[in-house]
Motif scaffolding. Structure first.
Motif, PDB file in Angstrom:
ATOM      1  N   GLN A  62       0.938  -1.120   0.120  1.00  0.00           N
ATOM      2  CA  GLN A  62       0.017   0.105   0.009  1.00  0.00           C
ATOM      3  C   GLN A  62       0.947   1.358  -0.039  1.00  0.00           C
ATOM      4  OE1 GLN A  62      -3.393  -0.048  -0.451  1.00  0.00           O
ATOM      5  NE2 GLN A  62      -2.912   1.951  -0.815  1.00  0.00           N
ATOM      6  N   VAL A  88      -6.308   9.841  -4.615  1.00  0.00           N
ATOM      7  CA  VAL A  88      -7.272   8.910  -3.852  1.00  0.00           C
ATOM      8  C   VAL A  88      -8.544   9.294  -3.217  1.00  0.00           C
ATOM      9  CG1 VAL A  88      -7.369   6.714  -2.386  1.00  0.00           C
ATOM     10  CG2 VAL A  88      -5.368   7.054  -3.686  1.00  0.00           C
ATOM     11  N   SER A  93     -15.052   0.514   0.705  1.00  0.00           N
ATOM     12  CA  SER A  93     -14.957  -0.080  -0.739  1.00  0.00           C
ATOM     13  C   SER A  93     -16.157  -0.971  -0.970  1.00  0.00           C
ATOM     14  CB  SER A  93     -13.607  -0.458  -1.229  1.00  0.00           C
ATOM     15  OG  SER A  93     -13.552  -0.775  -2.313  1.00  0.00           O
ATOM     16  N   ASN A 100     -16.057  -1.816  -4.146  1.00  0.00           N
ATOM     17  CA  ASN A 100     -15.657  -2.342  -5.484  1.00  0.00           C
ATOM     18  C   ASN A 100     -14.563  -3.761  -5.319  1.00  0.00           C
ATOM     19  OD1 ASN A 100     -14.408  -2.822  -8.110  1.00  0.00           O
ATOM     20  ND2 ASN A 100     -13.223  -1.096  -7.912  1.00  0.00           N
ATOM     21  N   SER A 105      -9.282  -3.613  -7.225  1.00  0.00           N
ATOM     22  CA  SER A 105      -8.521  -2.604  -6.745  1.00  0.00           C
ATOM     23  C   SER A 105      -7.149  -2.533  -7.550  1.00  0.00           C
ATOM     24  CB  SER A 105      -8.072  -3.079  -5.208  1.00  0.00           C
ATOM     25  OG  SER A 105      -7.484  -4.471  -4.993  1.00  0.00           O
ATOM     26  N   HIS A 110      -3.449  -2.594  -8.295  1.00  0.00           N
ATOM     27  CA  HIS A 110      -2.097  -3.454  -8.001  1.00  0.00           C
ATOM     28  C   HIS A 110      -0.951  -3.166  -9.002  1.00  0.00           C
ATOM     29  CE1 HIS A 110      -4.812  -6.010 -10.510  1.00  0.00           C
ATOM     30  NE2 HIS A 110      -3.779  -6.696 -10.602  1.00  0.00           N
ATOM     31  N   ASP A 139     -13.441   4.850  -5.083  1.00  0.00           N
ATOM     32  CA  ASP A 139     -13.773   3.275  -4.930  1.00  0.00           C
ATOM     33  C   ASP A 139     -13.091   2.712  -5.693  1.00  0.00           C
ATOM     34  OD1 ASP A 139     -15.347   1.516  -3.442  1.00  0.00           O
ATOM     35  OD2 ASP A 139     -16.900   1.305  -4.912  1.00  0.00           O
ATOM     36  N   GLY A 140     -11.609   2.970  -5.892  1.00  0.00           N
ATOM     37  CA  GLY A 140     -10.599   2.121  -6.284  1.00  0.00           C
ATOM     38  C   GLY A 140     -10.828   2.093  -7.905  1.00  0.00           C
ATOM     39  N   CYS A 141     -11.639   2.856  -8.411  1.00  0.00           N
ATOM     40  CA  CYS A 141     -11.747   3.133  -9.978  1.00  0.00           C
ATOM     41  C   CYS A 141     -11.167   4.603 -10.430  1.00  0.00           C
ATOM     42  CB  CYS A 141     -13.140   2.676 -10.475  1.00  0.00           C
ATOM     43  SG  CYS A 141     -13.316   0.825 -10.350  1.00  0.00           S
TER      44      CYS A 141
END
Length: 358
Positions: free
Chosen positions: A196, A210, A217, A219, A222, A224, A331-333
């Motif tokens: 992270q 972010v 989240s 979602n 994620s 990576h 939300d990770g997108c």
């Protein structure tokens, strides 16, 4: 000719056994409340007419009979009455406490086991049964270090106690398994934290901001690192394609940052393929589409087909001297808007600018 033994139906057998419970000599235990049954009253007074030690011994023996029959609750009741009789003999007190602990062990009342064994050990610090039952209860509660300590203390003076040795070996194995799982968990947490920290650094390099979700989240995907990149310097990020004309969307769960947008449009909207069900006018065709994205500061960026995700991130950087800007990771997108070229595109851009500037 005399009839042989007859098998009673289960319901009839239960009825007869219940009837026996009303006969004083066959009762499982003596009731505490007053009764008009003179025979029962006589038996009840008889059970308490001896010395405390005699009464306690009597209850202990009745408890033993039920224990042998694996009737743990009834046995427990008699041992409790024996304890409540307040015997003065410490050996008898210890036996009653250990026996009641054995019942509670069978009933999985581990807290009660530990309490009775503790009292037994206060009477006899070398009570092997108390140490053994304590160790079994502690192991069941996953308190393996304490279980091992109980076994070690007991074997210090009762070295050949096979039951305690067995519990010790099992507790050591279970502790080893638990410790290994905990080490693996801690190592996993450490790696996740390191990953992270590295991701956050890469986000900063790419002008990705972010935006935390206060509700957590939603979602399943994620961002990576690309596992196929030996340099571990390439990101894979989930991307939303929004089609505002029809209020629908697609998700690309693994968008490799160096991949051009055209590679995805060619697959999703090939010219000779059937249009998506939601595309009522058949306008979403590769070669006739345009892509936009919005920065944190509401700048509108037009995405060229040959641009990669990394290129767009670089384009989102604020100019020198201006406040920080970039693409928002919600939300990770990352989110992009896909539109047909022409009137639909023109209207959407105008509406966006009005809402932004208004």
């Amino acid at each position: 000719m005399a009839a042989g033994p007859q098998t009673l139906p289960e319901s009839a057998l239960k009825e007869k056994l219940d009837a026996l419970d009303s006969i004083p000599l066959f009762m499982k235990s003596l009731p505490e409340d007053d009764s008009e049954n003179t025979t029962l009253a006589a038996l009840q007074s008889l059970a308490h007419e001896g010395t405390p030690d005699e009464n306690a011994q009597n209850f202990k023996e009745q408890g033993n009979d039920y224990f042998k029959g694996k009737r743990w609750r009834e046995a427990l009741g008699f041992y409790t009455q024996g304890i409540d009789a307040k015997p003065t003999d410490p050996v008898l007190q210890e036996a009653l406490l250990c026996n009641r602990a054995a019942c509670n062990l069978e009933l999985q009342n581990y807290g009660s086991v530990l309490r009775d064994c503790s009292k037994a050990l206060s009477l006899n610090p070398k009570s092997s049964k108390a140490f053994y039952r304590s160790a079994v209860a502690l192991a069941a509660l996953e308190r393996y270090e304490e279980a091992i300590d109980c076994c070690t203390r007991c074997l210090g003076y009762d070295a050949t106690n096979a039951s305690v040795q067995t519990v010790l070996e099992r507790a050591k194995k279970l502790k080893g398994d638990k410790d290994k799982k905990e080490q693996e968990r801690q190592e996993r947490i450490r790696k996740e934290k390191e990953a992270q920290v590295r991701l956050n650094g890469m986000f900063q390099e790419r002008n990705i901001i972010v935006v935390p979700n206060p509700n957590g989240s939603q979602n399943p995907y994620s961002p990576h690192l690309d596992p196929e990149d030996p340099t571990q310097s390439s990101l894979i990020i989930p991307v939303f394609f929004l089609y505002p004309q029809y209020a629908t969307s697609d998700v690309i769960p693994e968008f490799v940052e160096d991949t051009p947008f055209s590679a995805h449009l060619e697959i999703m909207f090939p010219p000779k393929a059937e249009s998506p069900q939601w595309d009522a006018k058949g306008e979403y065709v590769d070669g006739k589409l345009v892509i936009y994205t919005m920065t944190r500061r509401k700048r509108l960026l037009k995405v060229g087909k040959k641009m990669s995700l990394r290129d767009v991130c670089n384009a989102a950087k604020a100019k020198d001297g201006e406040p920080k800007d970039g693409l928002e990771l919600k939300d990770g997108c990352l989110t992009f808007v896909v539109l047909p070229k022409g009137d639909v595109e023109k209207k959407w851009v105008e509406d966006y600018k009005k809402s932004r500037d208004g």
